[in-house]
Design a protein around this motif. Structure first.
Motif, PDB file in Angstrom:
ATOM      1  N   UNK A  67       0.768  -1.192   0.026  1.00  0.00           N
ATOM      2  CA  UNK A  67       0.022  -0.053   0.030  1.00  0.00           C
ATOM      3  C   UNK A  67       0.869   1.233  -0.064  1.00  0.00           C
ATOM      4  N   UNK A  68       0.465   2.331  -0.781  1.00  0.00           N
ATOM      5  CA  UNK A  68       1.121   3.456  -0.671  1.00  0.00           C
ATOM      6  C   UNK A  68       0.088   4.695  -0.415  1.00  0.00           C
ATOM      7  N   UNK A  69       0.594   5.181   0.718  1.00  0.00           N
ATOM      8  CA  UNK A  69      -0.370   6.124   1.538  1.00  0.00           C
ATOM      9  C   UNK A  69      -0.122   7.576   1.131  1.00  0.00           C
ATOM     10  N   UNK A  70      -0.732   8.184   0.316  1.00  0.00           N
ATOM     11  CA  UNK A  70      -0.388   9.604   0.088  1.00  0.00           C
ATOM     12  C   UNK A  70      -0.795  10.450   0.960  1.00  0.00           C
ATOM     13  N   UNK A 106       5.780  18.328  -6.411  1.00  0.00           N
ATOM     14  CA  UNK A 106       6.598  19.359  -7.183  1.00  0.00           C
ATOM     15  C   UNK A 106       7.725  18.824  -7.754  1.00  0.00           C
ATOM     16  N   UNK A 107       8.072  17.562  -7.353  1.00  0.00           N
ATOM     17  CA  UNK A 107       9.348  16.912  -8.059  1.00  0.00           C
ATOM     18  C   UNK A 107       8.845  15.724  -8.972  1.00  0.00           C
ATOM     19  N   UNK A 108       7.657  15.451  -9.132  1.00  0.00           N
ATOM     20  CA  UNK A 108       7.123  14.657 -10.051  1.00  0.00           C
ATOM     21  C   UNK A 108       6.364  13.618  -9.486  1.00  0.00           C
ATOM     22  N   UNK A 109       6.470  13.122  -8.164  1.00  0.00           N
ATOM     23  CA  UNK A 109       5.621  12.153  -7.421  1.00  0.00           C
ATOM     24  C   UNK A 109       4.093  12.557  -7.870  1.00  0.00           C
ATOM     25  N   UNK A 110       3.482  11.466  -7.907  1.00  0.00           N
ATOM     26  CA  UNK A 110       1.915  11.543  -7.783  1.00  0.00           C
ATOM     27  C   UNK A 110       1.388  10.480  -6.843  1.00  0.00           C
ATOM     28  N   UNK A 113       2.315   6.987  -8.201  1.00  0.00           N
ATOM     29  CA  UNK A 113       3.743   6.646  -8.509  1.00  0.00           C
ATOM     30  C   UNK A 113       3.917   5.311  -8.132  1.00  0.00           C
ATOM     31  N   UNK A 114       3.306   4.607  -7.201  1.00  0.00           N
ATOM     32  CA  UNK A 114       3.259   3.319  -6.719  1.00  0.00           C
ATOM     33  C   UNK A 114       2.024   2.569  -6.680  1.00  0.00           C
ATOM     34  N   UNK A 115       1.805   1.337  -7.256  1.00  0.00           N
ATOM     35  CA  UNK A 115       0.510   0.909  -7.059  1.00  0.00           C
ATOM     36  C   UNK A 115       1.083  -0.679  -6.355  1.00  0.00           C
ATOM     37  N   UNK A 116      -0.302  -0.997  -5.656  1.00  0.00           N
ATOM     38  CA  UNK A 116       0.051  -2.444  -4.868  1.00  0.00           C
ATOM     39  C   UNK A 116       0.399  -3.448  -5.895  1.00  0.00           C
TER      40      UNK A 116
END
Lengths: 167, 294
Positions: A67-70, A106-110, A113-116
């Motif tokens: 999991x990627x928690x933004x 601001x440096x390109x992440x969203x 950027x990573x998916x399970x």
């Protein structure tokens, strides 16, 4: 929590707590007080130091993104370790990024950027306590070879604004 | 201790006297009077076209600013406040704890970081709004907190409630370096930190007064020279200058910066409701995987 990582502040709180417990005349009420106080005694940290991660012992984990928690204030990444040299497979690790969605975007992440399920190789500063946590350093998405870091671009290479005109 | 009875004459007398002053001022001043001269000290006057025109003549501080990464004090440079001996010893101990990996974090429970942290700790974007009578600073850092600097000439309140950001009032001054907004901030809670890091800081311990000189050193570079007077922990004012660059790129617009969302994991419960579930943390604030849903 280990005694080694207990800060003096918490030691103080706990010592106060236990002295209160054992001097209390009504044990049942005392225990209830302790329960509440324990819940309240551990502060929640918003922005915090990253000194509990050991920057002198970076390690690399081969893993699968769970999991990627933004989210603010620190983006989190949960991974499950794969087979790899010097690591146990199937361990769940929590990786904390030292920054938040604003600066990262601001440096390109969203948030995508990573998916399970993404297979990654991630470099971390592990927790000094030995718990399965680490501070994010950088990672490579194995399928695409994309490298993600939290480093800001060099300001000399990429100005943040258009060059300022002279007044 | 002041009794409640003794307070009554003050509470009653003050609005009445203000009203009389306001009425007198209203009679003396014609309709063309500048609204921001605040004839009535109990009201925020309706902004006039003249007020907006006056803002257009001031240095334009509006927009989104990012900390200037080329500046010597990004993030702190070699900042070394003139601590008194007791504070110096405390800071040295905090630095030692941080170095050995048992940091004593200063920003806890999502309490506002307040002044001076608002200006000197952020690595995130900051937005400035310039409107009649005030300057508003919106932060991304620290849960989108805000700061307001009164420019309408109002006096410092008598016996103000102390707050994390304090009471700020400012005025534009012509200086050899150009037009400078000079801001004085008082009535700050004694618990706010003079910070040197997330886990290294000294509580100001009261009577904190901060003077800032804010100016455009280039059309898109803003400097805030802070002079921090903390008589209970410093032997002299701590002077530190922070620098910000203006950005027009929309990707730099400030975004929501909730303070503690990352301390929870987004889950769906048995009823199908989307909920935030606390994540277990190590002392020091590191999230641990133990409570995460498997």
């Amino acid at each position: 929590m280990t005694p080694r990582t207990m800060t003096p502040m918490l030691s103080f709180l706990f010592s106060r707590l236990f002295s209160r417990l054992f001097s209390h005349r009504r044990p049942a009420a005392g225990l209830a007080t302790v329960g509440l106080a324990l819940a309240a005694a551990v502060p929640a940290w918003a922005h915090h130091s990253f000194a509990m991660y050991d920057g002198d012992k970076p390690r690399v984990l081969q893993a699968t993104v769970k999991e990627f928690q933004w989210a603010n204030p620190h983006v989190l990444l949960w991974i499950t370790t794969d087979e790899g040299a010097g690591q146990k497979a199937g361990e769940l690790w929590t990786i904390e990024l030292s920054t938040s969605p604003g600066p990262l975007s601001r440096i390109g992440w969203t948030k995508r950027s990573l998916e399970p399920g993404d297979k990654i190789s991630v470099e971390i500063n592990p927790l000094r306590s030995g718990e399965l946590g680490g501070q994010f350093r950088k990672l490579t998405v194995l399928k695409t070879g994309q490298v993600l870091t939290t480093a800001l671009p060099n300001p000399d290479e990429k100005p943040l604004t258009a060059p300022a005109a002279k007044p | 201790m002041t009794s409640a009875v003794n307070l009554w004459p003050r509470l009653v007398a003050r609005p009445l006297s203000w009203a009389l002053i306001a009425a007198a001022a209203g009679l003396a001043a014609g309709p063309a009077a500048q609204a921001q001269t605040a004839a009535d000290p109990l009201l925020n006057p309706k902004p006039t076209a003249a007020d907006w025109a006056a803002i257009a003549q001031q240095p334009d501080l509006s927009g989104v600013w990012l900390p200037d990464r080329k500046h010597a004090n990004y993030p702190f440079g070699k900042a070394s406040p003139p601590w008194n001996p007791q504070a110096a010893a405390y800071i040295a101990e905090q630095q030692r704890l941080d170095k050995v990996g048992t940091p004593n974090n200063i920003y806890i429970n999502c309490l506002p970081e307040g002044m001076p942290s608002f200006m000197i700790m952020t690595l995130n974007a900051l937005e400035i709004l310039q409107t009649p009578g005030r300057l508003t600073l919106l932060s991304e850092f620290d849960g989108n907190r805000q700061r307001r600097i009164w420019l309408d000439g109002r006096p410092r309140p008598e016996d103000a409630d102390a707050t994390f950001s304090g009471f700020s009032r400012g005025r534009w001054e012509k200086t050899p370096q150009g037009e400078t907004l000079v801001v004085e901030t008082t009535d700050i809670l004694p618990q706010t930190f003079l910070p040197l890091g997330q886990a290294v800081g000294q509580a100001n311990n009261g009577d904190l007064r901060i003077v800032e000189r804010i100016r455009l050193v280039e059309p898109d570079r803003l400097e805030d020279a802070l002079e921090i007077h903390a008589p209970h922990v410093l032997t002299a004012p701590w002077r530190i200058t922070k620098s910000f660059v203006r950005t027009r790129e929309r990707r730099n617009d400030i975004v929501e910066g909730s303070c503690l969302q990352g301390k929870f994991q987004a889950q769906v419960d048995k009823q199908g409701n989307h909920v935030f579930v606390p994540i277990e943390h190590e002392v020091g604030g590191a999230p641990l995987p133990r409570t995460v849903s498997k």
